[in-house]
Design a protein around this motif. Structure first.
Motif, PDB file in Angstrom:
ATOM      1  N   ARG A   1       0.817  -1.210   0.000  1.00 29.51           N
ATOM      2  CA  ARG A   1       0.000   0.000   0.000  1.00 29.51           C
ATOM      3  C   ARG A   1       0.853   1.263   0.000  1.00 29.51           C
ATOM      4  O   ARG A   1       0.458   2.284  -0.573  1.00 29.51           O
ATOM      5  CB  ARG A   1      -0.955  -0.031   1.189  1.00 29.51           C
ATOM      6  CG  ARG A   1      -1.988  -1.134   1.025  1.00 29.51           C
ATOM      7  CD  ARG A   1      -3.040  -1.165   2.089  1.00 29.51           C
ATOM      8  NE  ARG A   1      -4.051  -2.169   1.762  1.00 29.51           N
ATOM      9  CZ  ARG A   1      -5.086  -2.456   2.515  1.00 29.51           C
ATOM     10  NH1 ARG A   1      -5.261  -1.830   3.669  1.00 29.51           N
ATOM     11  NH2 ARG A   1      -5.962  -3.376   2.137  1.00 29.51           N
ATOM     12  N   ASP A   2       2.018   1.193   0.626  1.00 28.31           N
ATOM     13  CA  ASP A   2       2.947   2.329   0.571  1.00 28.31           C
ATOM     14  C   ASP A   2       3.392   2.606  -0.863  1.00 28.31           C
ATOM     15  O   ASP A   2       3.789   3.736  -1.188  1.00 28.31           O
ATOM     16  CB  ASP A   2       4.177   2.049   1.435  1.00 28.31           C
ATOM     17  CG  ASP A   2       3.867   2.077   2.927  1.00 28.31           C
ATOM     18  OD1 ASP A   2       2.791   2.587   3.300  1.00 28.31           O
ATOM     19  OD2 ASP A   2       4.695   1.569   3.714  1.00 28.31           O
ATOM     20  N   HIS A   3       3.342   1.570  -1.718  1.00 25.48           N
ATOM     21  CA  HIS A   3       3.715   1.717  -3.136  1.00 25.48           C
ATOM     22  C   HIS A   3       2.483   1.831  -4.030  1.00 25.48           C
ATOM     23  O   HIS A   3       2.551   1.584  -5.236  1.00 25.48           O
ATOM     24  CB  HIS A   3       4.569   0.527  -3.568  1.00 25.48           C
ATOM     25  CG  HIS A   3       5.954   0.542  -3.005  1.00 25.48           C
ATOM     26  ND1 HIS A   3       6.255   0.092  -1.734  1.00 25.48           N
ATOM     27  CD2 HIS A   3       7.135   0.961  -3.534  1.00 25.48           C
ATOM     28  CE1 HIS A   3       7.549   0.234  -1.513  1.00 25.48           C
ATOM     29  NE2 HIS A   3       8.108   0.752  -2.580  1.00 25.48           N
ATOM     30  N   GLN A   4       1.337   2.207  -3.442  1.00 27.14           N
ATOM     31  CA  GLN A   4       0.081   2.361  -4.174  1.00 27.14           C
ATOM     32  C   GLN A   4      -0.308   1.084  -4.913  1.00 27.14           C
ATOM     33  O   GLN A   4      -0.831   1.111  -6.043  1.00 27.14           O
ATOM     34  CB  GLN A   4       0.147   3.530  -5.176  1.00 27.14           C
ATOM     35  CG  GLN A   4       0.152   4.917  -4.536  1.00 27.14           C
ATOM     36  CD  GLN A   4       1.471   5.234  -3.850  1.00 27.14           C
ATOM     37  OE1 GLN A   4       2.514   5.187  -4.495  1.00 27.14           O
ATOM     38  NE2 GLN A   4       1.416   5.575  -2.577  1.00 27.14           N
ATOM     39  N   ALA A   5      -0.041  -0.057  -4.296  1.00 29.15           N
ATOM     40  CA  ALA A   5      -0.424  -1.351  -4.863  1.00 29.15           C
ATOM     41  C   ALA A   5      -1.474  -2.013  -3.978  1.00 29.15           C
ATOM     42  O   ALA A   5      -1.641  -1.658  -2.805  1.00 29.15           O
ATOM     43  CB  ALA A   5       0.794  -2.251  -5.008  1.00 29.15           C
ATOM     44  N   ASP A   6      -2.169  -2.991  -4.557  1.00 25.66           N
ATOM     45  CA  ASP A   6      -3.264  -3.661  -3.859  1.00 25.66           C
ATOM     46  C   ASP A   6      -2.830  -4.926  -3.126  1.00 25.66           C
ATOM     47  O   ASP A   6      -3.501  -5.364  -2.190  1.00 25.66           O
ATOM     48  CB  ASP A   6      -4.355  -4.059  -4.865  1.00 25.66           C
ATOM     49  CG  ASP A   6      -4.836  -2.886  -5.681  1.00 25.66           C
ATOM     50  OD1 ASP A   6      -5.513  -2.021  -5.092  1.00 25.66           O
ATOM     51  OD2 ASP A   6      -4.532  -2.816  -6.888  1.00 25.66           O
ATOM     52  N   GLU A   7      -1.739  -5.540  -3.567  1.00 27.75           N
ATOM     53  CA  GLU A   7      -1.349  -6.847  -3.039  1.00 27.75           C
ATOM     54  C   GLU A   7       0.171  -6.988  -3.102  1.00 27.75           C
ATOM     55  O   GLU A   7       0.832  -6.353  -3.923  1.00 27.75           O
ATOM     56  CB  GLU A   7      -2.021  -7.959  -3.852  1.00 27.75           C
ATOM     57  CG  GLU A   7      -1.789  -9.375  -3.364  1.00 27.75           C
ATOM     58  CD  GLU A   7      -2.219  -9.602  -1.920  1.00 27.75           C
ATOM     59  OE1 GLU A   7      -1.311  -9.594  -1.056  1.00 27.75           O
ATOM     60  OE2 GLU A   7      -3.423  -9.782  -1.670  1.00 27.75           O
ATOM     61  N   ALA A   8       0.704  -7.818  -2.205  1.00 22.32           N
ATOM     62  CA  ALA A   8       2.128  -8.179  -2.224  1.00 22.32           C
ATOM     63  C   ALA A   8       2.231  -9.659  -2.567  1.00 22.32           C
ATOM     64  O   ALA A   8       1.585 -10.497  -1.938  1.00 22.32           O
ATOM     65  CB  ALA A   8       2.769  -7.899  -0.871  1.00 22.32           C
TER      66      ALA A   8
END
Length: 284
Positions: A161-168
């Motif tokens: 989320r810190d990288h504006q993504a939804d999933e790791a």
């Protein structure tokens, strides 16, 4: 008012209490399941209960309860419909803080409900493609046990989320394992690939259903090792979970997956999965 289950009693959520010496609270010495109910019907309930029993045996927590009756009644008391049921079983209250435990401890059983979206009610065209990052898999080596020790999952999801993504998506020893709360599928030249079952991943209920549907409908698939380069070269990438169904990943580490759009094989699997769910909900 929300009703929860705690050690044999159905009570208002605000009245639920556990001891601070419960080993689930002190040590994360507990396992859990999350089971969606759609229109009051448990989604692959038998498979979820079988996985719960596997986790209980693996960590040597006593079972012996009628999980079906407990959960069905809880859903009924909360109005039925589309609900996600969280079920947690801890080793119990030891009365003091000690790593050692007495095998005679009585487990603490807690369950609660929350609304869940019916993924079968959404058209494929309205499903949003997800962005993901790839990061190190920091978890222990018994990921086949659905343990409540989820701090690594929490940290890497926040990193996403810190990288504006939804999933790791997680990488261990050079190989993709799974996501923070989902399994991974890769499509390359019309073949679906997913990481092999092992103690390094949780055997997902929807993962197994996707493989069943692929087999029944002539979709080629392989359980195989997937490294980072293979992941990034895929034509399509999906994730699956019981509460989210099958979702397309269209960007990884800032790069498009394939052409950056939802893929045709994902659309086919989405159709098959949602059709299966509708049949479940209508009793077919």
């Amino acid at each position: 008012m929300d009703i929860v289950y705690l050690d044999g009693h159905y009570i208002p959520a605000g009245e639920a209490r556990i001891s601070p010496f419960d080993r689930g609270f002190l040590f994360g010495d507990s396992v859990y399941e999350v089971i969606p109910y759609f229109r009051g019907t448990g989604f692959r309930l038998r498979e979820h209960i079988a996985r719960l029993e596997h986790s209980l045996r693996a960590v040597r927590i006593r079972s012996g309860r009628d999980w079906y009756a407990i959960l069905d009644r809880l859903v009924e008391l909360n109005g039925g419909g589309n609900l996600s049921v969280y079920l947690q079983v801890t080793r119990g209250d030891s009365g003091s803080r000690s790593h050692a435990y007495d095998a005679s401890l009585e487990p603490t059983v807690f369950a609660c409900c929350a609304p869940v979206r019916d993924f079968a009610s959404v058209a494929a065209k309205d499903v949003k493609g997800l962005a993901a990052i790839v990061t190190a898999d920091l978890r222990w080596h018994r990921c086949d046990i659905k343990s409540t020790c989820l701090l690594p999952n929490i940290l890497v999801l926040q990193q996403a989320r810190d990288h504006q993504a939804d999933e790791a998506l997680l990488l261990r020893d050079g190989l993709v394992t799974e996501g923070t709360s989902c399994n991974i599928f890769l499509v390359r030249q019309g073949v679906v690939y997913t990481p092999k079952r092992s103690s390094e991943i949780l055997g997902g209920i929807t993962r197994e259903l996707v493989l069943e549907l692929a087999d029944e409908n002539g979709i080629q698939y392989q359980e195989a090792d997937i490294d980072y380069d293979a992941l990034m070269a895929g034509d399509e990438v999906w994730i699956t979970s019981s509460t989210r169904g099958v979702l397309p990943v269209t960007r990884i580490d800032g790069q498009p997956v394939g052409d950056g759009e939802k893929g045709p094989l994902w659309a086919r699997m989405f159709e098959l999965l949602t059709r299966y769910q509708r049949r479940l909900m209508t009793g077919e």
